[in-house]
Scaffold this active site. Sequence first.
Site, PDB file in Angstrom:
ATOM      1  N   HIS A 164      -4.979 -15.613 -18.278  1.00  8.84           N
ATOM      2  CA  HIS A 164      -5.147 -15.418 -16.834  1.00  8.84           C
ATOM      3  C   HIS A 164      -4.304 -14.238 -16.324  1.00  8.84           C
ATOM      4  O   HIS A 164      -3.094 -14.236 -16.482  1.00  8.84           O
ATOM      5  CB  HIS A 164      -4.703 -16.717 -16.156  1.00  8.84           C
ATOM      6  N   ASP A 169      -9.643 -17.023 -20.785  1.00 13.30           N
ATOM      7  CA  ASP A 169      -9.151 -17.646 -19.560  1.00 13.30           C
ATOM      8  C   ASP A 169     -10.290 -18.460 -18.955  1.00 13.30           C
ATOM      9  O   ASP A 169     -11.377 -17.913 -18.740  1.00 13.30           O
ATOM     10  CB  ASP A 169      -8.714 -16.536 -18.588  1.00 13.30           C
ATOM     11  N   SER A 189      -6.169 -14.017  -9.751  1.00 12.00           N
ATOM     12  CA  SER A 189      -6.739 -15.333  -9.497  1.00 12.00           C
ATOM     13  C   SER A 189      -7.296 -15.395  -8.063  1.00 12.00           C
ATOM     14  O   SER A 189      -7.988 -14.480  -7.643  1.00 12.00           O
ATOM     15  CB  SER A 189      -5.661 -16.392  -9.754  1.00 12.00           C
TER      16      SER A 189
END
Length: 466
Positions: free
Chosen positions: A433, A408, A155
């Site tokens: 994710h 995601d 991320s």
Amino acid sequence: MTVLFVFAAALFCPITYSTYTFETKYIQVPLSHFSNIGNTTFKLRYLVNKSYHVKGGPVFLYTGNEGDVNMFAQNSGFIFELATEFNALVVFAEHRYYGQSMPFGNKSYSLENIRYLSTAQALSDYVYLIEELRRIYLATVISLDTYPFIAFGGSYGGMLAAWLRMKYPNSVLGAIASSAPIWLFDDLTPCETFYGITSDVFGHYGTEHCNKTIQLSWEVIRNVTKTDKGKAFVSATWKLCDHLKTAADVDKLIDWLSNIYVNLAMINYPYPTDFLVALPAYPVKIFCDKLNSYKSQNSLALVEALGIALQVYTNFTGETKCHNMNITSRDLGEYAWDYQACTELVMPMCSTEKDMFETAPWEFKKYSDDCFRKFGVHSARPDWVILEYGGKNLRYFSNIVFSNGLMDPWSSGGVLKNVSCTVLAVNITDGAHHIDLRGNHPADTNYVLEARKFHRNAIKKWLNII
Ligand SMILES: *[C@@H]1O[C@H](CO)[C@@H](O)[C@H](O)[C@H]1NC(C)=O
Ligand SMILES: *[C@@H]1O[C@H](CO)[C@@H](O)[C@H](O)[C@H]1NC(C)=O
Ligand SMILES: *[C@@H]1O[C@H](CO)[C@@H](O)[C@H](O)[C@H]1NC(C)=O
Ligand SMILES: *[C@@H]1O[C@H](CO)[C@@H](O)[C@H](O)[C@H]1NC(C)=O
Ligand SMILES: *[C@@H]1O[C@H](CO)[C@@H](O)[C@H](O)[C@H]1NC(C)=O
Ligand SMILES: *[C@@H]1O[C@H](CO)[C@@H](O)[C@H](O)[C@H]1NC(C)=O
Ligand SMILES: *[C@@H]1O[C@H](CO)[C@@H](O)[C@H](O)[C@H]1NC(C)=O
Ligand SMILES: *[C@@H]1O[C@H](CO)[C@@H](O)[C@H](O)[C@H]1NC(C)=O
Ligand SMILES: *[C@@H]1O[C@H](CO)[C@@H](O)[C@H](O)[C@H]1NC(C)=O
């Protein structure tokens, strides 16, 4: 049978997921790496596991993101599994202004003190830490070729891993950047893609009826909460900690709910996990099953059904006393992240009548004004992040793997295609994710296993093992 039993048990008992153990350490880093404001330093936390390290082996450094570093360390088992193969030292660094790495203690979030929160400062902290690790663990003066560091991140942490390699190739030999939406800025990605993917995930895992019901629910919520009686009804049935009083409170409720939908899609893993919050396997499906059990045409019944379905995310452990609309995860630093999203990491997002969210255009001026109200600063340079880190022009960089789960929402801003021979992309078609950073699990699909193999081979190549 055994596997099924474990899953069933996990659905009903609160489980402690802390599987990975570390030594906790601290390093003094300069408050500002870029200006002459004296020699003020503060304590940055990092976690070390040296059990797998063999002299000559590499260092796997996770570049921490917007939360308590322990949460990322407990949800990145893949790095441990690789460390046993590569004889690596494992280090998780905490990002400044999150977790325990607070430059001004509990006063860090004042408008005056939060100014030293930026991606450039964070990257420099990691460069500092790398030098310290070389000194402590890798003996004397060493060249990169002898003791290479590989950056990992998921991320925002994945963006930092990639950016660390781009900006400081002398510090890290390569980067595994998982679910890093480095193209979610300015005009690089159409603003509706993010919520579009989120809606598709709800359609895919929870039947199309589910995202349709959510789409219809906004008007119902708005209608019901128009009156004081309606506000009291929603506050009571949803057990809100702070009862709805004003129109602004209703906006806040809707933002909070939207964020929870995004989080549900993001961490819709095929087995029970405890990342952001404790969740069952495929939480989107469970949310939708609960919501779809609502059959009545009555608005109040829909509001009640949403309140029950919501608890898949907010109250899986059954320990949540009331719903706090200020946060969606105990371990994330949502306030500091909002500051970063206002000052430097402005991600234009909008929803249209095609997706399941309340329709809202992207309005930069409104966004910037909200930032000014909250932090006393406008979003002055939304294109700076592109000038700083290259935008779509990645072909001059090297040794980076970008991986993305296509189920995601954040893959909307990800690098999905090979850029060059050394800046590579790998898709996880059915992945959520940064699922590839998680430890091996019997429920992993072939796509995830392939992505992990891809990472392993890339690292071997960087290390000249093959
Ligand atoms: C490193 O991790 C392994 C597996 O979790 C654990 O057995 C070991 O004690 C850890 N080492 C340190 C120094 O924390
Ligand atoms: C920090 O700076 C002050 C003067 O600004 C100086 O007296 C002090 O010795 C410095 N401390 C260190 C550790 O360098
Ligand atoms: C803030 O930190 C200071 C110093 O560590 C401490 O004395 C104080 O009680 C803390 N305040 C709050 C509200 O936690
Ligand atoms: C629901 O999801 C499906 C795909 O799974 C998508 O085609 C549809 O547009 C979505 N509907 C809404 C209202 O978001
Ligand atoms: C909202 O209220 C208006 C006026 O009271 C009504 O016409 C409309 O059907 C309501 N919409 C929903 C979704 O409840
Ligand atoms: C969470 O679940 C428990 C057990 O079912 C329940 O008593 C509690 O009211 C729920 N909390 C919220 C905020 O709904
Ligand atoms: C949420 O934040 C507001 C504003 O900072 C604060 O007044 C309120 O007490 C907070 N609510 C909870 C439940 O923490
Ligand atoms: C990943 O998926 C995207 C979108 O479906 C596609 O355009 C791209 O070619 C794929 N990339 C790789 C490396 O397979
Ligand atoms: C991307 O590059 C890798 C490594 O060279 C290669 O194995 C893979 O097939 C490429 N992917 C696509 C979609 O071209």
